[in-house]
Scaffold this motif. Structure first.
Motif, PDB file in Angstrom:
ATOM      1  N   MET A  50       0.826  -1.209   0.000  1.00 23.83           N
ATOM      2  CA  MET A  50       0.000   0.000   0.000  1.00 23.83           C
ATOM      3  C   MET A  50       0.866   1.266   0.000  1.00 23.83           C
ATOM      4  N   GLY A  51       1.957   1.214  -0.740  1.00 23.30           N
ATOM      5  CA  GLY A  51       2.827   2.373  -0.870  1.00 23.30           C
ATOM      6  C   GLY A  51       3.796   2.589   0.280  1.00 23.30           C
ATOM      7  N   LEU A 110       1.086  -8.785  10.613  1.00 19.99           N
ATOM      8  CA  LEU A 110       0.994  -7.723  11.616  1.00 19.99           C
ATOM      9  C   LEU A 110       1.435  -6.390  11.023  1.00 19.99           C
ATOM     10  N   ALA A 111       2.546  -6.376  10.293  1.00 22.03           N
ATOM     11  CA  ALA A 111       3.048  -5.138   9.698  1.00 22.03           C
ATOM     12  C   ALA A 111       2.077  -4.605   8.643  1.00 22.03           C
ATOM     13  N   ARG A 112       1.508  -5.478   7.845  1.00 20.32           N
ATOM     14  CA  ARG A 112       0.526  -5.053   6.840  1.00 20.32           C
ATOM     15  C   ARG A 112      -0.704  -4.449   7.508  1.00 20.32           C
ATOM     16  N   ALA A 113      -1.160  -5.056   8.590  1.00 21.99           N
ATOM     17  CA  ALA A 113      -2.313  -4.524   9.322  1.00 21.99           C
ATOM     18  C   ALA A 113      -1.975  -3.153   9.913  1.00 21.99           C
ATOM     19  N   ALA A 114      -0.752  -2.982  10.401  1.00 20.10           N
ATOM     20  CA  ALA A 114      -0.330  -1.691  10.944  1.00 20.10           C
ATOM     21  C   ALA A 114      -0.340  -0.625   9.850  1.00 20.10           C
ATOM     22  N   VAL A 115       0.104  -0.978   8.650  1.00 19.22           N
ATOM     23  CA  VAL A 115       0.080  -0.029   7.524  1.00 19.22           C
ATOM     24  C   VAL A 115      -1.364   0.397   7.246  1.00 19.22           C
TER      25      VAL A 115
END
Length: 131
Positions: A50-51, A110-115
């Motif tokens: 997502m950029g 987890l990192a993708r959800a944070a983004v």
């Protein structure tokens, strides 16, 4: 003769647009997820989602934060170069400071959800220690 009412026509149109919107969002998410970066050493992630650039590398030596919050097993998770503090739960799931209430199967999820949760905002530096 069976005539379609205005309400039925609007309902059908709204339903079709919803399906198209969901299909478009799913295709965008799949394309975004598939942009994992070039080959990285085992256990590391370097991708644009997502950029935003997500970098995950395995823990080394003394562990995250000098050994607390799980010791030597904590990976380094960064979003656009800023550290995302993470913790592994006893059941093997992961949480972060961005959202302590949802658990994730692995640091990448987890990192993708944070983004997604950050919605374009930058991670703020975390203050560690006493007052």
């Amino acid at each position: 003769m069976n005539k379609i009412t205005r309400r039925q026509a609007l309902g059908t149109t709204a339903g079709a647009l919803t399906v198209l919107g969901i299909a478009g969002a799913t295709a965008h998410a799949a394309a975004t997820d598939s942009r994992a970066a070039a080959t990285t050493p085992a256990g590391t992630v370097d991708e644009v989602y997502m950029g935003r650039r997500i970098q995950i590398s395995p823990a080394s030596g003394g562990g995250h934060h000098g050994g607390h919050h799980g010791g030597a097993g904590m990976p380094s998770v960064r979003i656009d170069g800023r550290e995302l503090h993470v913790m592994q739960n006893a059941d093997g799931t992961w949480i972060s400071v961005v959202n302590h209430y949802e658990t994730y199967a692995d640091p990448t999820s987890l990192a993708r959800a944070a983004v997604r949760e950050l919605q374009g905002s930058q991670l703020a530096p975390m203050q560690m220690g006493g007052m």
